[in-house]
Design a protein around this motif. Structure first.
Motif, PDB file in Angstrom:
ATOM      1  N   LYS A  56      43.199  38.651  42.070  1.00 21.91           N
ATOM      2  CA  LYS A  56      43.936  39.402  41.048  1.00 21.91           C
ATOM      3  C   LYS A  56      44.011  38.566  39.789  1.00 21.91           C
ATOM      4  O   LYS A  56      44.363  37.386  39.843  1.00 21.91           O
ATOM      5  CB  LYS A  56      45.336  39.746  41.556  1.00 21.91           C
ATOM      6  CG  LYS A  56      45.300  40.688  42.710  1.00 21.91           C
ATOM      7  CD  LYS A  56      46.661  41.144  43.107  1.00 21.91           C
ATOM      8  CE  LYS A  56      46.511  42.117  44.272  1.00 21.91           C
ATOM      9  NZ  LYS A  56      47.700  42.862  44.535  1.00 21.91           N
ATOM     10  N   LYS A  57      43.692  39.188  38.656  1.00 21.00           N
ATOM     11  CA  LYS A  57      43.699  38.500  37.378  1.00 21.00           C
ATOM     12  C   LYS A  57      44.686  39.195  36.458  1.00 21.00           C
ATOM     13  O   LYS A  57      44.632  40.420  36.295  1.00 21.00           O
ATOM     14  CB  LYS A  57      42.295  38.514  36.770  1.00 21.00           C
ATOM     15  CG  LYS A  57      42.191  37.784  35.462  1.00 21.00           C
ATOM     16  CD  LYS A  57      40.770  37.785  34.946  1.00 21.00           C
ATOM     17  CE  LYS A  57      40.684  37.043  33.647  1.00 21.00           C
ATOM     18  NZ  LYS A  57      39.331  37.065  33.080  1.00 21.00           N
ATOM     19  N   HIS A  58      45.572  38.434  35.871  1.00 21.61           N
ATOM     20  CA  HIS A  58      46.542  38.981  34.930  1.00 21.61           C
ATOM     21  C   HIS A  58      45.897  39.028  33.550  1.00 21.61           C
ATOM     22  O   HIS A  58      45.459  38.007  33.026  1.00 21.61           O
ATOM     23  CB  HIS A  58      47.797  38.107  34.902  1.00 21.61           C
ATOM     24  CG  HIS A  58      48.524  38.109  36.198  1.00 21.61           C
ATOM     25  ND1 HIS A  58      49.671  38.832  36.397  1.00 21.61           N
ATOM     26  CD2 HIS A  58      48.261  37.499  37.376  1.00 21.61           C
ATOM     27  CE1 HIS A  58      50.082  38.652  37.635  1.00 21.61           C
ATOM     28  NE2 HIS A  58      49.249  37.847  38.255  1.00 21.61           N
ATOM     29  N   VAL A  59      45.847  40.228  32.971  1.00 26.62           N
ATOM     30  CA  VAL A  59      45.162  40.441  31.704  1.00 26.62           C
ATOM     31  C   VAL A  59      46.175  40.837  30.654  1.00 26.62           C
ATOM     32  O   VAL A  59      47.004  41.729  30.867  1.00 26.62           O
ATOM     33  CB  VAL A  59      44.088  41.543  31.844  1.00 26.62           C
ATOM     34  CG1 VAL A  59      43.396  41.786  30.517  1.00 26.62           C
ATOM     35  CG2 VAL A  59      43.083  41.161  32.909  1.00 26.62           C
ATOM     36  N   LYS A  60      46.096  40.162  29.526  1.00 23.27           N
ATOM     37  CA  LYS A  60      46.991  40.478  28.412  1.00 23.27           C
ATOM     38  C   LYS A  60      46.455  41.704  27.670  1.00 23.27           C
ATOM     39  O   LYS A  60      45.246  41.868  27.523  1.00 23.27           O
ATOM     40  CB  LYS A  60      47.068  39.284  27.471  1.00 23.27           C
ATOM     41  CG  LYS A  60      48.132  39.397  26.412  1.00 23.27           C
ATOM     42  CD  LYS A  60      48.273  38.103  25.650  1.00 23.27           C
ATOM     43  CE  LYS A  60      49.402  38.184  24.666  1.00 23.27           C
ATOM     44  NZ  LYS A  60      49.594  36.925  23.950  1.00 23.27           N
ATOM     45  N   GLY A  67      47.156  46.044  29.173  1.00 21.58           N
ATOM     46  CA  GLY A  67      47.271  44.870  30.025  1.00 21.58           C
ATOM     47  C   GLY A  67      47.614  45.263  31.444  1.00 21.58           C
ATOM     48  O   GLY A  67      47.777  46.430  31.763  1.00 21.58           O
ATOM     49  N   GLY A  68      47.733  44.280  32.286  1.00 21.03           N
ATOM     50  CA  GLY A  68      48.102  44.547  33.668  1.00 21.03           C
ATOM     51  C   GLY A  68      47.404  43.581  34.607  1.00 21.03           C
ATOM     52  O   GLY A  68      46.847  42.565  34.193  1.00 21.03           O
ATOM     53  N   ILE A  69      47.458  43.902  35.875  1.00 18.11           N
ATOM     54  CA  ILE A  69      46.834  43.078  36.900  1.00 18.11           C
ATOM     55  C   ILE A  69      45.571  43.779  37.372  1.00 18.11           C
ATOM     56  O   ILE A  69      45.619  44.907  37.857  1.00 18.11           O
ATOM     57  CB  ILE A  69      47.800  42.850  38.075  1.00 18.11           C
ATOM     58  CG1 ILE A  69      49.070  42.171  37.580  1.00 18.11           C
ATOM     59  CG2 ILE A  69      47.138  42.017  39.165  1.00 18.11           C
ATOM     60  CD1 ILE A  69      50.159  42.071  38.610  1.00 18.11           C
ATOM     61  N   GLN A  70      44.436  43.115  37.204  1.00 18.08           N
ATOM     62  CA  GLN A  70      43.160  43.682  37.607  1.00 18.08           C
ATOM     63  C   GLN A  70      42.643  42.944  38.839  1.00 18.08           C
ATOM     64  O   GLN A  70      42.832  41.741  38.973  1.00 18.08           O
ATOM     65  CB  GLN A  70      42.125  43.546  36.491  1.00 18.08           C
ATOM     66  CG  GLN A  70      42.436  44.336  35.258  1.00 18.08           C
ATOM     67  CD  GLN A  70      41.383  44.155  34.184  1.00 18.08           C
ATOM     68  OE1 GLN A  70      40.492  43.317  34.304  1.00 18.08           O
ATOM     69  NE2 GLN A  70      41.493  44.936  33.120  1.00 18.08           N
ATOM     70  N   GLU A  71      41.990  43.670  39.718  1.00 19.84           N
ATOM     71  CA  GLU A  71      41.337  43.052  40.866  1.00 19.84           C
ATOM     72  C   GLU A  71      39.862  42.904  40.544  1.00 19.84           C
ATOM     73  O   GLU A  71      39.233  43.835  40.034  1.00 19.84           O
ATOM     74  CB  GLU A  71      41.529  43.899  42.120  1.00 19.84           C
ATOM     75  CG  GLU A  71      42.952  43.877  42.625  1.00 19.84           C
ATOM     76  CD  GLU A  71      43.084  44.523  43.992  1.00 19.84           C
ATOM     77  OE1 GLU A  71      42.114  45.154  44.457  1.00 19.84           O
ATOM     78  OE2 GLU A  71      44.166  44.396  44.579  1.00 19.84           O
ATOM     79  N   MET A  72      39.312  41.730  40.849  1.00 18.40           N
ATOM     80  CA  MET A  72      37.903  41.462  40.568  1.00 18.40           C
ATOM     81  C   MET A  72      37.353  40.506  41.610  1.00 18.40           C
ATOM     82  O   MET A  72      38.100  39.844  42.323  1.00 18.40           O
ATOM     83  CB  MET A  72      37.745  40.894  39.164  1.00 18.40           C
ATOM     84  CG  MET A  72      38.509  39.608  38.922  1.00 18.40           C
ATOM     85  SD  MET A  72      38.465  39.019  37.241  1.00 18.40           S
ATOM     86  CE  MET A  72      36.751  38.718  37.008  1.00 18.40           C
ATOM     87  N   GLU A  73      36.018  40.433  41.693  1.00 20.98           N
ATOM     88  CA  GLU A  73      35.372  39.523  42.624  1.00 20.98           C
ATOM     89  C   GLU A  73      35.293  38.129  42.012  1.00 20.98           C
ATOM     90  O   GLU A  73      34.998  37.977  40.841  1.00 20.98           O
ATOM     91  CB  GLU A  73      33.951  39.989  42.964  1.00 20.98           C
ATOM     92  CG  GLU A  73      33.891  41.262  43.759  1.00 20.98           C
ATOM     93  CD  GLU A  73      33.632  42.485  42.911  1.00 20.98           C
ATOM     94  OE1 GLU A  73      33.589  42.362  41.680  1.00 20.98           O
ATOM     95  OE2 GLU A  73      33.505  43.570  43.499  1.00 20.98           O
ATOM     96  N   ALA A  74      35.573  37.130  42.830  1.00 19.86           N
ATOM     97  CA  ALA A  74      35.413  35.739  42.409  1.00 19.86           C
ATOM     98  C   ALA A  74      34.142  35.193  43.062  1.00 19.86           C
ATOM     99  O   ALA A  74      33.605  35.785  44.003  1.00 19.86           O
ATOM    100  CB  ALA A  74      36.631  34.912  42.822  1.00 19.86           C
ATOM    101  N   SER A  75      33.671  34.063  42.575  1.00 22.72           N
ATOM    102  CA  SER A  75      32.435  33.496  43.102  1.00 22.72           C
ATOM    103  C   SER A  75      32.672  32.856  44.465  1.00 22.72           C
ATOM    104  O   SER A  75      33.783  32.447  44.803  1.00 22.72           O
ATOM    105  CB  SER A  75      31.847  32.481  42.123  1.00 22.72           C
ATOM    106  OG  SER A  75      32.699  31.371  42.016  1.00 22.72           O
TER     107      SER A  75
END
Length: 115
Positions: A56-60, A67-75
């Motif tokens: 989960k990445k917090h985006v301004k 903005g909000g909390i986005q879910e994304m793939e990490a390496s």
């Protein structure tokens, strides 16, 4: 006293995993998950696999996007990934051979060519 020079890698190693390959995770929290490789980072020996290692990445907020909390793939490290055999769907190792003057990758388990 010897001083240590800044060491720089002269070349990146040849990787068995490429963008678009179907892989299975063989170690870590996401062990057993299958997915397609979206991006490879050869200098870091890491790859991003679709649906694996979701963070989960917090985006301004900006003027264009909320903005909000986005879910994304990490390496994930390449040593934790194995190719999927095109015939059986199990983990397999990769070999290289020449067919009709072109070098191709093939599955060592079934012998099928990996596209």
């Amino acid at each position: 006293m010897a001083t240590k020079k800044n060491t720089v890698k002269r070349f990146t190693p040849k990787l068995h995993i490429r963008k678009g390959d179907n892989v299975i995770v063989n170690a870590g929290d996401d062990k057993g998950k299958k997915g397609e490789v979206l991006q490879v980072f050869p200098d870091k020996n890491r790859a991003i696999v679709q649906g694996v290692r979701i963070v989960k990445k917090h985006v301004k907020a900006t003027q264009n996007e909320p903005g909000g909390i986005q879910e994304m793939e990490a390496s994930i490290h390449i040593s934790n990934l194995s190719h999927l055999d095109p015939k059986s769907g199990d983990a397999t190792r990769i070999g290289r051979r020449e067919e009709n003057g072109v070098r191709v990758r093939y599955s060592k388990k079934s012998g099928n060519v990996i596209k």
